[in-house]
Design an enzyme around this catalytic site. Structure first.
Site, PDB file in Angstrom:
ATOM      1  N   GLU A 172      37.265 -29.671 -30.519  1.00 48.78           N
ATOM      2  CA  GLU A 172      36.562 -30.784 -31.156  1.00 48.78           C
ATOM      3  C   GLU A 172      35.437 -30.302 -32.060  1.00 48.78           C
ATOM      4  O   GLU A 172      34.287 -30.187 -31.614  1.00 48.78           O
ATOM      5  CB  GLU A 172      35.994 -31.741 -30.091  1.00 48.78           C
ATOM      6  CG  GLU A 172      37.061 -32.501 -29.346  1.00 48.78           C
ATOM      7  CD  GLU A 172      36.490 -33.550 -28.392  1.00 48.78           C
ATOM      8  OE1 GLU A 172      35.251 -33.639 -28.244  1.00 48.78           O
ATOM      9  OE2 GLU A 172      37.297 -34.269 -27.781  1.00 48.78           O
ATOM     10  N   GLU A 260      43.913 -34.721 -26.158  1.00 46.16           N
ATOM     11  CA  GLU A 260      42.944 -35.052 -25.104  1.00 46.16           C
ATOM     12  C   GLU A 260      42.597 -36.530 -25.197  1.00 46.16           C
ATOM     13  O   GLU A 260      42.360 -37.047 -26.290  1.00 46.16           O
ATOM     14  CB  GLU A 260      41.672 -34.213 -25.289  1.00 46.16           C
ATOM     15  CG  GLU A 260      40.747 -34.274 -24.079  1.00 46.16           C
ATOM     16  CD  GLU A 260      39.424 -33.568 -24.339  1.00 46.16           C
ATOM     17  OE1 GLU A 260      39.420 -32.329 -24.477  1.00 46.16           O
ATOM     18  OE2 GLU A 260      38.398 -34.269 -24.408  1.00 46.16           O
TER      19      GLU A 260
HETATM   20  C1  IDC Z   1      33.320 -32.985 -20.291  1.00 43.99           C
HETATM   21  C2  IDC Z   1      33.597 -32.909 -18.802  1.00 43.99           C
HETATM   22  C3  IDC Z   1      32.292 -32.788 -18.063  1.00 43.99           C
HETATM   23  C4  IDC Z   1      31.517 -31.580 -18.602  1.00 43.99           C
HETATM   24  C5  IDC Z   1      31.342 -31.730 -20.115  1.00 43.99           C
HETATM   25  C6  IDC Z   1      30.633 -30.564 -20.771  1.00 43.99           C
HETATM   26  O1  IDC Z   1      34.318 -34.047 -18.403  1.00 43.99           O
HETATM   27  O2  IDC Z   1      32.512 -32.644 -16.676  1.00 43.99           O
HETATM   28  O3  IDC Z   1      30.253 -31.527 -17.985  1.00 43.99           O
HETATM   29  O4  IDC Z   1      32.612 -31.856 -20.720  1.00 43.99           O
HETATM   30  O5  IDC Z   1      31.409 -29.457 -20.875  1.00 43.99           O
HETATM   31  C7  IDC Z   1      35.354 -34.242 -24.764  1.00 43.99           C
HETATM   32  C8  IDC Z   1      35.516 -32.793 -24.516  1.00 43.99           C
HETATM   33  C9  IDC Z   1      35.535 -32.487 -23.050  1.00 43.99           C
HETATM   34  C10 IDC Z   1      34.542 -33.358 -22.297  1.00 43.99           C
HETATM   35  C11 IDC Z   1      34.999 -34.807 -22.426  1.00 43.99           C
HETATM   36  C12 IDC Z   1      34.123 -35.804 -21.679  1.00 43.99           C
HETATM   37  O6  IDC Z   1      36.630 -32.222 -25.171  1.00 43.99           O
HETATM   38  O7  IDC Z   1      35.232 -31.127 -22.889  1.00 43.99           O
HETATM   39  O8  IDC Z   1      34.557 -32.976 -20.942  1.00 43.99           O
HETATM   40  N1  IDC Z   1      35.060 -35.165 -23.840  1.00 43.99           N
HETATM   41  O9  IDC Z   1      32.832 -35.780 -22.184  1.00 43.99           O
HETATM   42  N2  IDC Z   1      35.438 -34.850 -25.927  1.00 43.99           N
HETATM   43  C13 IDC Z   1      35.172 -36.152 -25.751  1.00 43.99           C
HETATM   44  C14 IDC Z   1      34.917 -36.381 -24.422  1.00 43.99           C
END
Ligand code: IDC
Length: 334
Positions: A172, A260
């Protein structure tokens, strides 16, 4: 003597008869059993991109349905065969291995072996596997470009001749990052490197604004073959406005993969929206766009697919899934 001989002949005849009967029964049953037992990769073979679609070896449109690990530095215990197999039973054909690229999120070359374990488990199960370079807090893919080149050189060399591999080169991109100025040049470099070792497998490219701006990528797509573009959504936050970007990109002929998503909000926690989730899933089904759900863990957050009370790391059944997990699992069967 004659009788004895006849007796033997008769027994032989009987035996032959029984064997013939047995083989014909088996023959009738086998194709069915084989069809039921066929793995996703046995069914579809080598994937490629044709126009705006991902197609199988026979050229037919297919819809990838996957689950993504959480960061493998944090939840390595779910990278195992029993875990992947239980999702395969529920209708999942693709596993995404999230390798965070920033040191603050656990980046370490020592985790290459965890990716290899995951690829092996998925391969043995006949599943597709996405090797995901998970940029996030390091917003610009150029920040760790050197490490990305090393990472993809390693894995493309190793898996270039396997047909179940997909490479996701920048999860992302976000922050002050543009398609033309940053992502496209980065993608050209990484794709060129992967193609030295792997001529065919699909490469998934992130888009600006946390992989939402597929409409912008559609204005100037990459020139290489077998490339798809990422749209990510979290249904409680991302609604009609982002769905419209998908429709625009599709109309422009862009191949899109939702590598995702979840039905909760963009934080990965907080509220969920089944109504927005349903709109998204129907739209993806209409276009046969593949989707990969975030995330295989029991972390106490709404995006976790496993209930936080469940301590197992494999052999999951629907009962072990969280609310979001159960909602999404219905779409693996549709
Ligand atoms: C989130 C995880 C969370 C972690 C965070 C930071 O769910 O537990 O603490 O990342 O690393 C994304 C990302 C994905 C995120 C997810 C939710 O690709 O890594 O995971 N998210 O925030 N993009 C949009 C949402």
């Amino acid at each position: 003597m004659v009788l004895g001989k006849d007796g033997i002949v008769m027994k032989r005849g009987l035996l032959t008869g029984i064997l013939i009967a047995l083989f014909s029964v088996m023959g009738a049953l086998l194709p069915q059993a084989a069809a039921e037992a066929a793995t996703p990769v046995e069914k579809w073979g080598q994937l490629s991109v044709s126009g705006a679609n991902i197609v199988n070896e026979a050229g037919k449109k297919v819809q990838l349905k996957g689950v993504s690990t959480h960061g493998i530095a944090w939840f390595p215990q779910y990278v195992n065969s029993s875990c992947f197999q239980s999702f395969r039973k529920m209708g999942v054909n693709t596993i995404r291995l999230a390798f965070y690229s920033d040191p603050s999120a656990g980046y370490s070359e020592s985790l290459y072996s965890k990716v290899e374990e995951g690829v092996k488990a998925a391969t043995d199960l006949g599943m597709y596997v996405i090797i995901d370079w998970h940029i996030l807090s390091d917003g610009n893919p150029k920040t760790h470009q050197k490490q990305a080149l090393k990472f993809f050189t390693h894995f493309a060399k190793k898996y270039g001749s396997q047909k179940n591999i997909l490479y996701e080169i920048c999860n992302e991109p976000n922050g002050n990052v543009t398609w033309q100025g940053d992502i496209r040049p980065y993608a050209n470099k990484v794709i060129k490197r992967i193609r030295q070792y792997d001529e065919n497998n699909i490469i998934i490219v992130g888009t600006p604004t946390w992989s939402q701006d597929v409409d912008i990528a559609a204005q100037k797509p990459l020139k290489q073959k077998n490339i798809v573009y990422t749209l990510h959504f979290y249904a409680a936050t991302h609604t009609d406005y982002i769905r419209q970007k998908l429709v625009t990109a599709r109309k422009m002929g862009l191949p899109v993969l939702v590598s995702e998503f979840n039905i909760c909000d963009a934080s990965g926690n907080g509220q969920i929206s089944k109504s927005s989730g349903t709109k998204w899933m129907k739209l993806l089904k209409k276009y046969k766009i593949g989707h990969v759900a975030w995330n295989v863990s029991n972390k106490a957050e709404t995006s976790a697919l496993i209930k936080s009370s469940c301590q197992k790391t494999g052999g999951f059944t629907k009962k072990n899934l969280s609310k979001t997990g159960r909602f999404i699992a219905k779409w693996w069967k549709k």
